[in-house]
Design an enzyme around this catalytic site. Structure first.
Site, PDB file in Angstrom:
ATOM      1  CG  HIS A 146      -2.144  -0.874   1.001  1.00 14.97           C
ATOM      2  ND1 HIS A 146      -3.428  -0.447   1.278  1.00 14.97           N
ATOM      3  CD2 HIS A 146      -2.261  -2.141   0.528  1.00 14.97           C
ATOM      4  CE1 HIS A 146      -4.289  -1.422   0.979  1.00 14.97           C
ATOM      5  NE2 HIS A 146      -3.591  -2.452   0.530  1.00 14.97           N
TER       6      HIS A 146
ATOM      7  CB  VAL B 209      -0.190   5.525  -2.589  1.00  9.60           C
ATOM      8  CG1 VAL B 209      -0.729   6.951  -2.570  1.00  9.60           C
ATOM      9  CG2 VAL B 209      -1.270   4.555  -2.104  1.00  9.60           C
TER      10      VAL B 209
ATOM     11  N   GLY C 161       4.794   5.742  -4.619  1.00  7.47           N
ATOM     12  CA  GLY C 161       6.125   5.167  -4.630  1.00  7.47           C
ATOM     13  C   GLY C 161       6.554   4.685  -3.258  1.00  7.47           C
TER      14      GLY C 161
ATOM     15  CG  ASP D 284       7.043   8.010  -0.508  1.00  8.88           C
ATOM     16  OD1 ASP D 284       6.245   7.138  -0.093  1.00  8.88           O
ATOM     17  OD2 ASP D 284       6.668   9.128  -0.922  1.00  8.88           O
TER      18      ASP D 284
ATOM     19  CB  SER E  97       3.956   8.448   1.779  1.00  9.34           C
ATOM     20  OG  SER E  97       3.376   7.413   1.002  1.00  9.34           O
TER      21      SER E  97
ATOM     22  CD  GLU F   3      -0.049   7.231   1.485  1.00 10.89           C
ATOM     23  OE1 GLU F   3       0.350   6.088   1.172  1.00 10.89           O
ATOM     24  OE2 GLU F   3       0.621   8.263   1.272  1.00 10.89           O
TER      25      GLU F   3
ATOM     26  CG  ASP G  75      -4.631 -20.287   1.874  1.00 12.60           C
ATOM     27  OD1 ASP G  75      -5.490 -21.159   1.638  1.00 12.60           O
ATOM     28  OD2 ASP G  75      -3.412 -20.495   1.773  1.00 12.60           O
TER      29      ASP G  75
ATOM     30  CB  THR H  18      -1.520 -23.265   4.404  1.00 14.69           C
ATOM     31  OG1 THR H  18      -1.482 -22.691   3.078  1.00 14.69           O
ATOM     32  CG2 THR H  18      -1.470 -24.773   4.288  1.00 14.69           C
TER      33      THR H  18
ATOM     34  CG  ASP I 126       1.074 -22.375   1.108  1.00 18.01           C
ATOM     35  OD1 ASP I 126       0.175 -21.568   0.738  1.00 18.01           O
ATOM     36  OD2 ASP I 126       0.879 -23.220   1.997  1.00 18.01           O
TER      37      ASP I 126
END
Length: 345
Positions: free
Chosen positions: A76, A80, A82, A84, A86, A95, A245, A248, A253
Site C-alpha cells: 500500500h 500510491v 512510490g 517512500d 509515506s 494517508e 486462504d 494454510t 505458499d
C-alpha cells in the site's frame, strides 16, 4: 467417466501452459533503478539485514499476524506515490486513514519503527524507513515459508503523504479487468498481477471487504465456504475477520491458487482471476507449480519495491518513521549529505 477423463486433459493443458511461461518469459531479472543497489549498505551497515530478520523472528513468534500486515504496508505504501514510507506518516487525516487503507495494523507500524531504532543505534541514521519497510516485507514472506530473495536498497523517505492517491489502490471487489488496468497504469503485466495476488495466501479480511459476495450470494463461491462466511459475517459492518486462504492461512505458499480453483477465493478480485481467460492459465500454473509462483512473485515484488523511489539527495532519512524531520539550515543539510556520500565509498 467424463469426470475422470477431464482431469488428465486439464493437467496436460496446465503443464503446457507452464512450459509456455518458461519458454516465452525467459528474461533478465527486473533492472535496478538508478540510485539503488543490492550492496548499498554493505560497508555502512553490514548487519542491516540480519538485524531486521532477527527482530522479526521474535515478533512473529508472538504475533504471526504481523507478517501479512507488514507485507500489506509495503504494497500500500509503494502503490500510491512510490516506496517512500509515506504510509507511515502521521497526519490529520493521514494517508493510512483513507478507506482503502482500513485495517492497517498499528502493531506492524510500531514494529517498523522498532527496527528503525535498533538499526540507527547500530549504524547511525543512514537507513531509511522506506528501506526498512521493504526488508520487513521480504522477511515476512521468507519467515512464513516463502522464498528468500535479495532486494535493492538505497531509498530515501518522502517528505509528504497522499490522501487522494489511495484511490489508485486495487480494490477487493474489482473484477479482473479493472484490476489489470490498475496495475497496467504502473507498468505491471498480467503475470505480475496474478503473482502479486498470491500475497493473499496468508492474512485475514474484514467482512465489509467481501460482503458483496454474500448478499446476494455469488454463484461462483463454494457453498460450504459461503455458509462459513455468512456465519462469521451476518452483515457488512461486522467487526469480524476471516482467513483469506482456508487451507494454510498462516503460511506463504501456493495454496491460495488451489482455493481459487475450488471456488474458495474470498474477494471478488481473487476469485475472478479464474474466470478471466487472461489470468486463468496462470492461476492453474501457479497452483500446480509453487516454484514458478515464487519466481514470478519475487520478480513482481522487486519491480513493485522500486516504484517512484527517492534516491540521492531526494527526501530524507527519518529519525522516526511516523514524522518528518525538523527542518534544518541549508548548510547543515548539505554537510550531512556530503558525509553520507563519503561514508558509502
Amino acid at each position: 467417466m467424463a469426470r475422470s477423463s477431464a482431469y488428465p486433459l486439464f493437467l496436460i493443458s496446465s503443464i503446457l501452459f507452464i512450459s509456455h511461461i518458461y519458454a516465452s518469459q525467459v528474461e533478465a531479472k527486473p533492472p535496478v533503478v538508478k540510485g539503488l543497489s543490492y550492496s548499498f549498505y554493505s560497508k555502512t551497515c553490514p548487519k542491516l539485514e540480519s538485524i531486521v530478520r532477527k527482530h522479526l523472528k521474535k515478533v512473529f513468534k508472538d504475533d504471526n499476524g504481523q507478517a501479512p500486515a507488514l507485507l500489506r504496508i509495503f504494497f500500500h505504501d509503494c502503490f500510491v506515490q512510490g516506496c517512500d514510507g509515506s504510509l507511515l506518516l502521521d497526519g490529520s487525516p493521514s494517508e493510512r486513514d483513507q478507506p482503502a487503507n482500513g485495517g492497517i495494523r498499528t502493531e506492524a507500524l510500531q514494529t517498523i519503527d522498532d527496527i528503525r531504532a535498533i538499526i540507527h543505534k547500530e549504524c547511525g541514521r543512514i537507513v531509511s524507513c522506506a528501506d526498512i519497510t521493504v526488508l520487513a516485507a521480504r522477511d515476512s514472506v521468507f519467515l512464513t515459508g516463502g522464498p528468500d530473495y535479495a532486494v535493492p536498497l538505497g531509498r530515501r523517505d518522502g517528505l509528504s503523504f497522499s490522501t487522494s492517491g489511495t484511490s489508485d489502490l486495487p480494490k477487493p471487489f474489482n473484477t479482473t479487468g479493472v484490476t489489470l488496468d490498475a496495475f497496467a497504469a504502473k507498468n505491471f503485466d498480467v503475470t505480475d498481477v496474478v503473482a502479486l495476488s498470491g500475497a493473499h495466501t496468508f492474512g485475514r479480511a474484514h467482512c465489509g471487504t467481501f460482503f458483496n459476495r454474500l448478499s446476494p450470494l455469488d454463484p461462483n463461491m463454494d457453498k460450504t465456504l459461503a455458509k462459513q462466511l455468512q456465519s462469521t459475517c451476518p452483515d457488512a459492518n461486522s467487526g469480524n475477520t476471516v482467513n483469506l486462504d482456508i487451507r494454510t492461512p498462516t503460511v506463504f505458499d501456493n495454496k491460495y491458487y488451489l482455493d481459487l480453483m475450488n471456488r474458495q477465493g474470498v474477494f471478488t478480485s481473487d476469485q475472478d482471476l479464474l474466470n478471466d481467460k487472461r489470468t486463468k492459465g496462470l492461476v492453474n500454473a501457479f497452483a500446480l507449480n509453487q516454484t514458478l509462483f515464487f519466481e514470478k512473485f519475487v520478480d513482481a515484488t522487486i519491480k513493485l519495491s522500486q516504484l517512484d523511489v527517492l534516491t540521492g539527495n531526494q527526501g530524507e532519512i527519518r529519525g522516526k518513521c511516523n514524522v518528518v524531520n525538523a527542518r534544518k539550515s541549508l548548510l547543515t543539510s548539505v554537510v550531512e549529505e556530503v558525509v553520507q556520500l563519503v561514508d558509502q565509498f
